[in-house]
Write an enzyme that holds these catalytic residues in place. Sequence first.
Site, short mmCIF file in Angstrom:
data_model
loop_
_atom_site.label_atom_id
_atom_site.label_comp_id
_atom_site.label_asym_id
_atom_site.label_seq_id
_atom_site.Cartn_x
_atom_site.Cartn_y
_atom_site.Cartn_z
N HIS A 1 51.10 34.58 44.80
CA HIS A 1 50.04 33.58 43.99
C HIS A 1 49.57 32.69 45.08
O HIS A 1 50.26 32.21 46.33
CB HIS A 1 50.83 32.72 43.18
CG HIS A 1 50.04 31.71 42.34
ND1 HIS A 1 49.51 31.70 41.18
CD2 HIS A 1 49.96 30.38 42.77
CE1 HIS A 1 48.77 30.57 40.95
NE2 HIS A 1 48.88 29.74 41.82
N SER B 1 54.36 31.35 45.36
CA SER B 1 53.18 30.70 45.77
C SER B 1 53.10 30.40 47.10
O SER B 1 54.13 29.46 47.45
CB SER B 1 53.12 29.46 44.71
OG SER B 1 51.98 28.61 45.35
N ASP C 1 46.90 29.65 46.22
CA ASP C 1 46.23 28.52 45.81
C ASP C 1 45.12 28.33 46.73
O ASP C 1 45.03 27.73 47.78
CB ASP C 1 47.35 27.45 45.75
CG ASP C 1 48.30 27.64 44.70
OD1 ASP C 1 48.25 27.52 43.48
OD2 ASP C 1 49.45 27.55 44.88
N MET D 1 41.94 25.61 47.07
CA MET D 1 41.67 24.13 46.73
C MET D 1 40.50 23.85 47.68
O MET D 1 40.52 24.08 48.67
CB MET D 1 42.72 23.03 46.99
CG MET D 1 44.33 23.62 46.14
SD MET D 1 45.36 22.22 46.38
CE MET D 1 46.82 23.33 45.66
N HIS E 1 44.31 31.52 42.59
CA HIS E 1 44.14 30.34 41.56
C HIS E 1 43.24 29.53 42.23
O HIS E 1 43.38 28.89 43.21
CB HIS E 1 45.73 29.77 41.41
CG HIS E 1 45.63 28.54 40.88
ND1 HIS E 1 46.75 27.71 40.73
CD2 HIS E 1 44.66 28.04 39.77
CE1 HIS E 1 46.46 26.71 39.87
NE2 HIS E 1 45.19 26.69 39.32
N MET F 1 49.28 25.28 33.65
CA MET F 1 49.54 24.30 34.41
C MET F 1 50.74 23.28 34.21
O MET F 1 50.40 22.55 32.96
CB MET F 1 48.38 23.50 35.19
CG MET F 1 47.62 24.26 35.93
SD MET F 1 48.28 25.05 37.41
CE MET F 1 49.15 23.99 38.36
N ASP G 1 52.86 27.71 36.26
CA ASP G 1 52.59 27.18 37.58
C ASP G 1 52.59 25.55 37.63
O ASP G 1 52.10 24.92 37.07
CB ASP G 1 51.12 27.32 38.08
CG ASP G 1 50.99 27.08 39.53
OD1 ASP G 1 52.00 27.04 40.32
OD2 ASP G 1 49.99 27.18 40.07
N MET H 1 41.08 26.48 42.60
CA MET H 1 41.13 25.01 42.14
C MET H 1 39.68 24.51 42.73
O MET H 1 39.93 23.53 43.58
CB MET H 1 42.31 24.45 42.46
CG MET H 1 43.58 24.64 41.80
SD MET H 1 45.05 24.31 42.38
CE MET H 1 45.28 25.65 43.26
C1 DX5 Z 1 49.74 23.48 42.62
C2 DX5 Z 1 49.66 24.97 42.75
C3 DX5 Z 1 50.82 25.50 42.65
C4 DX5 Z 1 52.03 25.35 43.55
C5 DX5 Z 1 53.25 25.01 42.79
O1 DX5 Z 1 48.52 22.86 42.45
O2 DX5 Z 1 48.92 25.55 41.82
O3 DX5 Z 1 50.83 27.05 42.62
O4 DX5 Z 1 52.27 26.06 44.81
O5 DX5 Z 1 54.26 24.48 43.74
P1 DX5 Z 1 55.79 24.32 43.34
O6 DX5 Z 1 56.35 25.57 42.61
O7 DX5 Z 1 56.45 23.60 44.29
O8 DX5 Z 1 55.63 23.22 41.87
ZN ZN Z 2 48.75 27.63 41.65
#
Ligand code: DX5
Ligand code: ZN
Length: 226
Positions: free
Chosen positions: A32, A7, A34, A36, A65, A136, A174, A67
Amino acid sequence: MVELLPSILSADFANLARDVAAAERGGGSVIHVDVMDGHFVPNITLGPPVVKSLRKATNLPLDCHLMIYNANDYIPAFAEAGASWIGVHYEACPHLHRSIELILDHGMKPGVVINPATRVEELLDILPMLHHVLVMSVNPGFGGQKFIEFSVDKIRKLAEIRQELGLKFKIEVDGGVAHDTIERVVKAGAELLVAGSAVFGSGDAEKNARELLIAARSAAGENQQG
Ligand code: DX5
Ligand code: ZN
């Protein structure tokens, strides 16, 4: 077959191509990403322009992903930017079936993501349409959070449902995936393992990825050379 999905949230955003290449050398097979929006989750990250740049930097599939609220408004732009998989949140998409159809119509692989407090049973009717379900194991928004233990039961439940219904979707996890948790999530049935801080947080991303993958494959009973 277990796969490691580094990620980039915990990578160096000024050196994404370098960090992605290191994680790929270590065996990461899907990147991956993220996304947001500062509304659905209390953090802001990146959007289609960064995905477009990543698309040029690696040949690996890009697992986006989302969010974000109003995901349907942005799905075409992510497709255009070169996203391969799109995961939308059950909690953020009131018209989930429409979101999945939109992702499919744009030639991408659809997934649904559930927060820690959402039961896997909520997805029963939509499961046959999905390429992956992302459980999650932290509350989404930040890297480096503590793994929520009951996620393991949710993964197990999802694997049972998949077996009972004869479905093919992949199970992704994740949040807090690291050496102290990876064995349990794999044994429960997860095969797509997202790791942010455990890969990019400290030390050498290539080595970190390789060691995580070895641990995951050994938990899955797979040949470590494979
Ligand atoms: C959090 C993200 C994850 C994040 C996980 O909202 O969706 O993908 O990168 O980070 P770690 O592996 O550090 O928990
Ligand atoms: Zn994620």
